[in-house]
Design an enzyme around this catalytic site. Sequence first.
Site, PDB file in Angstrom:
ATOM      1  N   SER A  35       7.353   4.489   5.974  1.00  0.00           N
ATOM      2  CA  SER A  35       6.373   3.404   5.970  1.00  0.00           C
ATOM      3  C   SER A  35       5.622   3.368   7.302  1.00  0.00           C
ATOM      4  CB  SER A  35       7.080   2.078   5.648  1.00  0.00           C
ATOM      5  OG  SER A  35       6.153   1.086   5.288  1.00  0.00           O
TER       6      SER A  35
ATOM      7  N   ASP B 174       5.272   1.933  -5.852  1.00  0.00           N
ATOM      8  CA  ASP B 174       5.314   1.290  -4.537  1.00  0.00           C
ATOM      9  C   ASP B 174       4.316   0.127  -4.481  1.00  0.00           C
ATOM     10  OD1 ASP B 174       5.216   0.623  -1.805  1.00  0.00           O
ATOM     11  OD2 ASP B 174       5.551   2.695  -1.190  1.00  0.00           O
TER      12      ASP B 174
ATOM     13  N   HIS C  32       9.133   0.874  -2.985  1.00  0.00           N
ATOM     14  CA  HIS C  32       8.999   1.178  -1.555  1.00  0.00           C
ATOM     15  C   HIS C  32      10.403   1.379  -0.992  1.00  0.00           C
ATOM     16  CE1 HIS C  32       6.584   1.350   2.059  1.00  0.00           C
ATOM     17  NE2 HIS C  32       7.360   0.473   2.663  1.00  0.00           N
TER      18      HIS C  32
END
Length: 221
Positions: A116, A170, A201
Amino acid sequence: MLLDCVEHETGPAPAWTVLWLHGLGADGHDFEPIVPELVRPHWPALRFVFPHAPVRPVTINGGMRMRAWYDITGMDFATRADAAGIEDSVRQGEALIAREAGRGVPASRLLLAGFSQGGAITLATGLRRREPLAGLVALSTYLPGGQAAAARREPAAVAQPVFFAHGEGDPVIPIQYGQASAQALEQAGFQVSWHRYPMAHQVCAQEIADLGDWLDRRLTG
């Protein structure tokens, strides 16, 4: 000042390092559990370095202070990332890369990974490397600046292979942003191994297995 880090060595006198950057609001302990799932018995000894991001206010979360590699100012992926924060985090990552060189692990035996936000810093750092790293691992992330940033990469940077993985569901960073980032890197000359998984995610077991296969080629090839 160097960032505080969690470290784990898989054997004595490691000749390779995996520098792994966590996501927003997490810390260096977040990916510690992945080590025994990822590492294979025949690999050389590795040093995993998991730095803690600085604590800073994050605009998109109401200004709440948390560990973050940069501020996020909105939902537009073209402009959401705080450029000054990215610059600071790239410098902090480079300081850790330099420390590994001082400990006997050159750039050619260091893999930079991130999830991320950490993946965004991984890619931003990789684009600027004049001395290529052994590889870049970008998980559930995107390239800040997109195609324009990729086009400005250092010529030597394209020698770094990229493992890029994303979840099809996601909700934090929709997969189209990851896929567009992977395509921008390919167009800039990078060798990108793109993977998509039926997940949100997060990371999943198949992703870890595929990353292990990719790392195996770097570490034993």
